[in-house]
Design an enzyme around this catalytic site. Sequence first.
Site, PDB file in Angstrom:
ATOM      1  CE1 TYR A 166      -3.822  -1.678   0.230  1.00  0.00           C
ATOM      2  CE2 TYR A 166      -2.894  -3.418   1.448  1.00  0.00           C
ATOM      3  CZ  TYR A 166      -4.063  -2.883   0.401  1.00  0.00           C
ATOM      4  OH  TYR A 166      -5.048  -3.704   0.378  1.00  0.00           O
ATOM      5  NE  ARG A 222      -1.926  -6.669   8.482  1.00  0.00           N
ATOM      6  CZ  ARG A 222      -2.573  -7.971   8.908  1.00  0.00           C
ATOM      7  NH1 ARG A 222      -2.477  -8.611  10.063  1.00  0.00           N
ATOM      8  NH2 ARG A 222      -2.739  -9.088   7.984  1.00  0.00           N
ATOM      9  CB  CYS A 250     -11.534 -20.602   8.692  1.00  0.00           C
ATOM     10  SG  CYS A 250     -11.246 -19.495   7.438  1.00  0.00           S
ATOM     11  CD  GLU A 287     -28.711 -40.106   4.394  1.00  0.00           C
ATOM     12  OE1 GLU A 287     -28.141 -41.447   3.415  1.00  0.00           O
ATOM     13  OE2 GLU A 287     -28.914 -38.952   4.037  1.00  0.00           O
TER      14      GLU A 287
END
Length: 450
Positions: free
Chosen positions: A179, A227, A362, A431
């Site tokens: 950045y 950061r 995740c 099932e």
Amino acid sequence: MQYHTLFEPVTIANLELSNRFALCAMGPVGLGDKEGGFTQRGVDYYVERARGGTGLIITGVTHAANNVEVHEYPSTPSATVNPAHFVRTAREMTERIHAYGSSIFLQLSAGFGRVFAEMAEGEPPVSASPIQSRWVDEACRPLTVDEIADIVRQCGEAAGIAKEAGFDGVQIHAVHEGYLLDQFAIAFFNQRDDKYGGSLENRLRFAREVCEEIKRVCGDDYPVTVRYSPKSFIKDWREGALPGEVFEEKGRDVAEGVEAARLLETYGYDALDVDVGCYDAWWWNHPPMYQEKGLYRPYAKLVKEAVGIPVICAGRMDDPVMAAAAVADGTCDIVGLARPLLADPDYVNKLRADDTAAIRPCLSCHEGCLGRMIHYKNISCAVNPACARERYARLVPALRRKKVVVAGGGPAGMEVARVCAERGHEVVVFEAKSRLGGNLVPGGVPSFKE
């Protein structure tokens, strides 16, 4: 608690955090309104992660300076667009987060530079030098010294507004990922011959002035973190190195990365939030599922050995055994979780209760957190439909308990069963096959208990 070391307090500047977990910054698209404040959806999103036990909340990027790069609204909040409105919307959020015993930092951006993809037609992106844009085949316009000074001023102004709004500190975005501040800091991007170019100290002058201005406005004891990427993995323009590849580093190498970390500490930064990579090597900053967990740990440890301030380490750090070891062996002081806290905002509380089996994992799939954010302008999560929709998609206890029969134990059937059970219903799943999972099973998912 099995992972008690992760729940010891830790201090950034004069601020004591309740535990060693931080929500790392994620793009806050959809969490801001057209006046630069936080939407109710944004407030609920951050508060939910505090309610789940996370010690430090770091917001997604907010733009301090809006006169050089004109950013899209209502994508993201900004303290300097309409300060009164920003304070009004942010105050609700910070007070609620504090009520859960968590702290919150506002991430402030000095600019995106060559990686900014939203410049007005006919306006080139800005940077340290007339270098190639990341996205279009044209040269960037170098910032003038007066423009740099104005961005520095606005960063201080934004931090002052953040302090008024109840934020416990700020994080500067960023001497990382290529950045704007990173474009000044890296010699490959910075070809200036004035006081902002040449030596490493000159190339870091912009970042130094930002920190000094914030401390001047907010006080020396107000936490300012950054950061930071100690290595870029750049092979050439728009070309990044793969894991394990032997190559010549064109960006910041480890030796300069460690030296820059030492300088950032002397400039007044109170913590370093470490990752590696660049927009030219995108997969390092946003590691996909086939990257190893904890891939930033070697670089965080090098930085930690060089500085005396706290180090945050992210990068798929959701394995609690690995995270606890990283804190215990001095790799880092704080474990950064971004996507794992989108998937399960209660991750920290579940870990505190030693209920790891209940944590929704995740997938590192990038479908909701990046894909839908880019295409639909709203952050979300592939495995958590309530992400950034907490007020509207929250599962509330049923007023009357029922017996629910679910026919079919595939992905949809299991999700229906889960939701009904969490609302308090008695659930029976039928099932035909010998195990649950349906089409998930050929995909390699372990068998589920029936």
